[in-house]
Design an enzyme around this catalytic site. Structure first.
Site, PDB file in Angstrom:
ATOM      1  N   TRP A   1      -8.145  52.957   5.487  1.00 11.49           N
ATOM      2  CA  TRP A   1      -9.439  52.175   5.543  1.00 11.49           C
ATOM      3  C   TRP A   1     -10.125  52.558   4.253  1.00 11.49           C
ATOM      4  CZ3 TRP A   1     -11.919  48.334   7.919  1.00 11.49           C
ATOM      5  CH2 TRP A   1     -13.093  48.291   7.709  1.00 11.49           C
TER       6      TRP A   1
ATOM      7  N   LYS B   1     -27.286  41.417  20.985  1.00 13.07           N
ATOM      8  CA  LYS B   1     -26.492  42.551  21.385  1.00 13.07           C
ATOM      9  C   LYS B   1     -26.160  41.978  23.270  1.00 13.07           C
ATOM     10  CE  LYS B   1     -24.514  44.089  19.006  1.00 13.07           C
ATOM     11  NZ  LYS B   1     -24.862  43.152  17.966  1.00 13.07           N
TER      12      LYS B   1
ATOM     13  N   GLU C   1     -24.706  38.241  23.616  1.00 11.09           N
ATOM     14  CA  GLU C   1     -23.221  38.049  23.171  1.00 11.09           C
ATOM     15  C   GLU C   1     -21.915  38.791  23.932  1.00 11.09           C
ATOM     16  OE1 GLU C   1     -22.077  39.475  19.281  1.00 11.09           O
ATOM     17  OE2 GLU C   1     -23.350  40.803  19.256  1.00 11.09           O
TER      18      GLU C   1
HETATM   19  C1  AGP Z   1     -23.127  40.647  15.914  1.00  9.14           C
HETATM   20  O1  AGP Z   1     -22.656  41.710  17.200  1.00  9.14           O
HETATM   21  C2  AGP Z   1     -22.069  39.734  15.801  1.00  9.14           C
HETATM   22  N1  AGP Z   1     -20.744  40.171  15.779  1.00  9.14           N
HETATM   23  C3  AGP Z   1     -22.437  38.712  14.632  1.00  9.14           C
HETATM   24  O2  AGP Z   1     -23.634  38.314  14.900  1.00  9.14           O
HETATM   25  C4  AGP Z   1     -22.204  39.305  13.209  1.00  9.14           C
HETATM   26  O3  AGP Z   1     -23.088  40.113  12.964  1.00  9.14           O
HETATM   27  C5  AGP Z   1     -22.083  38.117  12.244  1.00  9.14           C
HETATM   28  O4  AGP Z   1     -21.074  37.174  12.348  1.00  9.14           O
HETATM   29  C6  AGP Z   1     -22.134  38.484  10.847  1.00  9.14           C
HETATM   30  O5  AGP Z   1     -20.779  39.241  10.630  1.00  9.14           O
HETATM   31  P1  AGP Z   1     -20.748  39.880   9.304  1.00  9.14           P
HETATM   32  O6  AGP Z   1     -21.566  41.010   9.230  1.00  9.14           O
HETATM   33  O7  AGP Z   1     -19.215  40.292   9.214  1.00  9.14           O
HETATM   34  O8  AGP Z   1     -21.073  39.056   8.221  1.00  9.14           O
END
Ligand code: AGP
Length: 613
Positions: free
Chosen positions: A76, A489, A492
């Site tokens: 990573w 959170k 979702e």
């Molecule tokens: C957050 O828990 C979600 N998985 C989603 O809102 C995420 O933060 C958003 O899609 C942005 O993703 P990124 O930070 O990879 O750009």
């Protein structure tokens, strides 16, 4: 974080190493490699960019690699783009030392400069190559054995490491040492194993030793020996693992999300340390020197989802400290609104994956309009990282759960550090105030993790009071910003309707939705708005809501009489309270999802990175 493995025994090493790495791919997957020795011959080093499967194909499952002693790594990237050159294992001159490493060498530039002055040259951009050459240097200069060379290296290096090496002069033996990054050692019949995590070796043995900080290990087919930093042999108890393989990949946690909540403190520490030098915060390595910082007249933050929510926290903190105007825009809106930007505007694009389509498009729009761009991303070499003018990497490691936790927290730390540095450079903070805020940031990882000690209490609250038809989060200022994240959170991963509202706004319509028993979480940590938010909580409670107050030490008295339930978190500077408050909100969402028997790590309809519009 990366995955490391080692094997010495009667079997062909390569297949064992590849199987182990396959079990560790969740720890990192942008490149991989193995080094295998066949007796006294030099090691055969095979590396690939990309997923482990490329290495499996290149080595025909390891069958075309001779030798019974080897090490392996799945990466990573933290220093140096994902590439075959930067992939581990790394070797010192004449293959004297070959090794793999999981961790971050914080003082690698200083060490590299000193080694260059002693004649070393470097083929990669990694901190790991520097670490391996440092071991080589002590081994050759002092003509000491491998254990002494490792001990001297550990004293000299600052940072975290699980380092596994083989020495040219010592065939059929593997050496290792660790500080902060995990390492386990396994024993079988005439064979020894080493790995970052238990799943890598469960197929061969369930008898393991956990290597402690600043310990060294010598592995051979006949046995394993542990040493302390003084080089004295230490005895260790063997542990029999009774986990199943799947559980073990999560380090014993039931879900990656909980594992990653526990990793938040380290993500905060590593992210802050990446820009913290002896005399304070330093962004010159990412191109934000003092002159550039002074030239910025306004800031626009653009992102999606949780990353957008960190931008709102960042807006409050940055404007408070720097008095620079900050706008926060949803990337999917920003890209179509013909934004008003100047060459002196700094556009900050925040993204865990660095691949979110809307955020990438927003970045390109900002560049097209001539603004300076800074990416705050978690994935090295991702599209947004590569296309931005400046990149500040959050060092949260791979985040597997779709619902972000540790990356969100690391993004907040990045924004805090930028705001404090900007304020200092632009004269808004005197040295005393600057040092005070720096100390608060250094203490934040420990403070934010303390709430985990009460997670069973939060589990009961979540299961008993939060799994209703609707739930509302209310707060003001930074409390509102973190409420947005708590609400996202919750919805979702529990599939329950949840909304976050500026506490003062609820009465302008939404309060009509409050019914008997509707849970309302009131976030009350900001001294200057606490009483106002409490009044809004009373308005909800008088309409039948079940009011849960999430407050900080020192404000409990304000909420005790008006809330049905009080969750108190440790206090830090008001500006940084979101990093502490978000943890119980993450836990509430997690436990409701678990109580409903849902797939916490892979919620329906969602993806970890939304690479489509
Ligand atoms: C957050 O828990 C979600 N998985 C989603 O809102 C995420 O933060 C958003 O899609 C942005 O993703 P990124 O930070 O990879 O750009």
């Amino acid at each position: 974080m990366c995955g490391i493995v080692g094997y010495i025994g009667p079997r062909k090493a390569a297949p064992v190493l590849l199987e182990g790495l396959a079990k560790l791919e969740y720890r990192g997957y942008d490149s991989a490699g193995i080094a295998v020795r066949d007796g006294r011959k030099d090691p055969e080093v095979i590396k690939v960019k990309g997923r482990l499967k490329g290495l499996v194909e290149k080595t025909e499952g390891g069958e075309n690699v001779a030798g019974c002693c080897g090490i392996g790594h799945t990466r990573w990237a933290t220093h140096g783009e994902p590439s075959e050159t930067n992939a581990h294992p790394h070797v010192s001159p004449e293959n004297m030392v070959v090794g793999v490493h999981n961790g971050i060498v914080e003082n690698y530039q200083e060490l590299r400069a000193k080694l260059e002055r002693k004649g070393y040259t470097f083929y990669s951009q990694t901190d790991t190559e520097v670490l391996i050459d440092q071991v080589d240097y002590y081994y050759r200069k002092y003509k000491v054995g491998p254990i002494d060379a490792l001990a001297k290296t550990m004293v000299r290096v600052r940072g975290s490491y699980a380092l596994v090496v083989m020495f040219k002069d010592y065939p059929d033996v593997i050496y290792a040492c660790r500080k902060d990054s995990p390492m386990i050692v396994g024993r079988g019949d005439r064979e020894s194993f080493l790995a970052s995590d238990v799943p890598a070796i469960l197929k061969y043995t369930r008898d393991v030793y956990y290597v402690n900080n600043l310990e060294m290990v010598r592995l051979s087919g006949s046995g394993v020996t542990f040493f302390n930093l003084d080089g004295d042999v230490v005895d260790k108890d063997m542990v029999h693992i009774d986990w199943d393989a799947q559980a073990a990949e999560k380090g014993g946690f039931e879900h990656f999300m909980m594992k990653e909540i526990y990793e938040e403190a380290k993500a905060l520490t590593d992210t802050l340390n990446s820009v913290l030098k002896e005399d304070g915060l330093d962004f010159s390595e990412i191109g934000l020197d003092d002159e550039t910082i002074r030239s910025i007249t306004d800031i626009t933050v653009t992102a999606c989802g949780s990353a957008y929510h960190t931008g709102i926290v960042g807006q409050y903190v940055t404007e408070n400290l720097t008095r620079i105007p900050v706008r926060v825009e949803l990337a999917s809106e920003f890209r179509y609104r013909d934004p008003i930007l100047k060459p002196s505007t700094l556009v900050i694009v925040i993204s865990q994956s660095g691949e979110t389509a809307d955020s990438l498009a927003a970045l390109r729009e900002a560049k097209k309009l001539g603004a300076r761009t800074l990416a705050i991303v978690n994935v090295l070499g991702s599209s947004i990282a590569r296309e931005a003018d400046h990149v500040f990497y959050t060092l949260a490691g791979p985040e597997i759960a779709v619902a972000t936790t540790k990356a969100y927290s690391a993004q907040l730390m990045a924004l805090y550090a930028l705001a404090v540095k900007f304020a200092r450079v632009r004269g808004n903070l005197d040295e005393k105030a600057y040092k005070g805020l720096l100390n608060s940031l250094k203490a934040l990882p420990e403070i934010s993790s303390r709430i985990l000690d009460n997670k069973e209490k939060i589990q009961r609250l979540a299961a008993e009071k939060c799994a209703e038809k609707d739930i509302f989060y209310i707060g003001r200022g930074i409390d509102y910003a973190v409420s947005l994240e708590g609400s996202l959170k919750f919805k979702e991963i529990s599939y329950i309707h949840s909304e976050a509202y500026a506490a003062g706004e609820l009465k302008h319509g939404t309060i009509s939705l409050i019914e008997d028993g509707t849970p309302v979480i009131g976030v009350v940590t900001q001294k200057n708005t606490a009483e106002k938010t409490v009044s809004n909580m009373v308005e909800c409670r008088s309409r039948g809501a079940y009011v849960i107050a999430v407050t900080r030490e020192g404000l409990e008295d304000l909420v005790t009489k008006t809330a049905d339930y009080v969750l108190t978190v440790p206090a830090t500077d008001d500006l940084f309270m979101a990093s502490v408050t978000v943890v119980p909100l993450q836990l509430i969402a997690y436990y409701v999802s678990v109580s409903k028997g849902l797939d916490v790590d892979k919620p329906r309809n969602l993806a970890k990175s939304v690479t489509v519009e």
